[in-house]
Motif scaffolding. Sequence first.
Motif, PDB file in Angstrom:
ATOM      1  N   ALA A   1      -1.305  22.906  -8.033  1.00  0.00           N
ATOM      2  CA  ALA A   1       0.182  22.689  -7.685  1.00  0.00           C
ATOM      3  C   ALA A   1       0.307  22.331  -6.071  1.00  0.00           C
ATOM      4  N   LYS A   2       1.013  21.555  -5.811  1.00  0.00           N
ATOM      5  CA  LYS A   2       1.360  21.026  -4.344  1.00  0.00           C
ATOM      6  C   LYS A   2       2.628  21.403  -3.928  1.00  0.00           C
ATOM      7  N   LEU A   3       2.577  22.101  -2.832  1.00  0.00           N
ATOM      8  CA  LEU A   3       3.932  22.796  -2.159  1.00  0.00           C
ATOM      9  C   LEU A   3       4.664  21.648  -1.513  1.00  0.00           C
ATOM     10  N   GLN A   4       5.795  21.352  -1.700  1.00  0.00           N
ATOM     11  CA  GLN A   4       6.451  20.249  -1.261  1.00  0.00           C
ATOM     12  C   GLN A   4       7.851  20.510  -0.863  1.00  0.00           C
ATOM     13  N   ALA A   5       8.456  21.906  -1.184  1.00  0.00           N
ATOM     14  CA  ALA A   5       9.732  22.183  -0.488  1.00  0.00           C
ATOM     15  C   ALA A   5       9.956  23.643  -0.467  1.00  0.00           C
ATOM     16  N   ALA A   6      10.742  24.171   0.408  1.00  0.00           N
ATOM     17  CA  ALA A   6      10.911  25.689   0.493  1.00  0.00           C
ATOM     18  C   ALA A   6      11.383  26.343  -0.747  1.00  0.00           C
ATOM     19  N   ALA A   7      11.657  25.631  -1.866  1.00  0.00           N
ATOM     20  CA  ALA A   7      12.012  26.304  -2.977  1.00  0.00           C
ATOM     21  C   ALA A   7      10.800  26.644  -3.780  1.00  0.00           C
ATOM     22  N   HIS A   8       9.584  25.850  -3.470  1.00  0.00           N
ATOM     23  CA  HIS A   8       8.425  26.225  -4.051  1.00  0.00           C
ATOM     24  C   HIS A   8       7.882  27.433  -3.387  1.00  0.00           C
TER      25      HIS A   8
ATOM     26  N   SER B   1       3.377  31.789  10.695  1.00  0.00           N
ATOM     27  CA  SER B   1       4.078  30.516  10.209  1.00  0.00           C
ATOM     28  C   SER B   1       5.137  30.457   9.452  1.00  0.00           C
ATOM     29  N   ALA B   2       5.900  29.394   9.303  1.00  0.00           N
ATOM     30  CA  ALA B   2       7.154  29.336   8.650  1.00  0.00           C
ATOM     31  C   ALA B   2       7.036  29.669   7.038  1.00  0.00           C
ATOM     32  N   PHE B   3       5.809  29.300   6.841  1.00  0.00           N
ATOM     33  CA  PHE B   3       5.310  29.384   5.316  1.00  0.00           C
ATOM     34  C   PHE B   3       5.360  30.793   4.997  1.00  0.00           C
TER      35      PHE B   3
END
Length: 225
Positions: free
Chosen positions: A39-46, A78-80
């Motif tokens: 999977a590729k993380l592309q949004a904060a919802a992910h 980190s923000a993540f």
Amino acid sequence: MGFTARPLTALASGLLLAGCAIPYSPVPVATNFASTQQAKLQAAAHWGVIARHMANELRPTLQSAPKRPLYVMPLQASAFSKGVATHLVTALVNDGFVVLKTPEAGSLKIELDTQVVAFSKDRPQYRYVGLPSTLASGAWVLTGIDHSAEWLGTAAIYTYDAYRWFTAQFAPGATPKTEAIVTLSVADEARYYARTTSVYYTSDEDRALYDAALQPSKTFVVKDH
């Protein structure tokens, strides 16, 4: 003569190919892993999706262990990491667990560890297969019907929608060179009780959101009185 030449040609080709596969080598021969999806993380919802997934992975262990309060601790700034930790606290509280704001003696720590790795920019760009067969099957289904201009336009729209439906699971763009290894551990001072690790692609342009080393630093100015 022509009949016997074919077996001889096939035999020669087989011997040539067999000669390429040497039985001994000074080093292991490089091979590919079986194809997998990541999977590729592309949004904060992910971030919330993977936090809930990890909470579900840990739930059986936490429910079977002695009842102890939990404390979620991101190991990176980190923000993540902060975002996933926030989602994780929400998921655990909604599941009925006691989650502390600050660690206390006897509590279980849930450590969130994120490692960002970057590979070479020229990674193989393997894409999905099926575009020719999808379009071909669409053309096959449409044969034998009176094709007006309006009908062809409608058919093209539905064919395109079907193509997007079957390929929607694949992330657009090139294969990212940046990946995030996310590990969640439940532990106290003596031992680990549970541990789960997942790997995700991230957009190369968004690496600063995932890599704590790239977070903007704050400068404090001390004035002399």
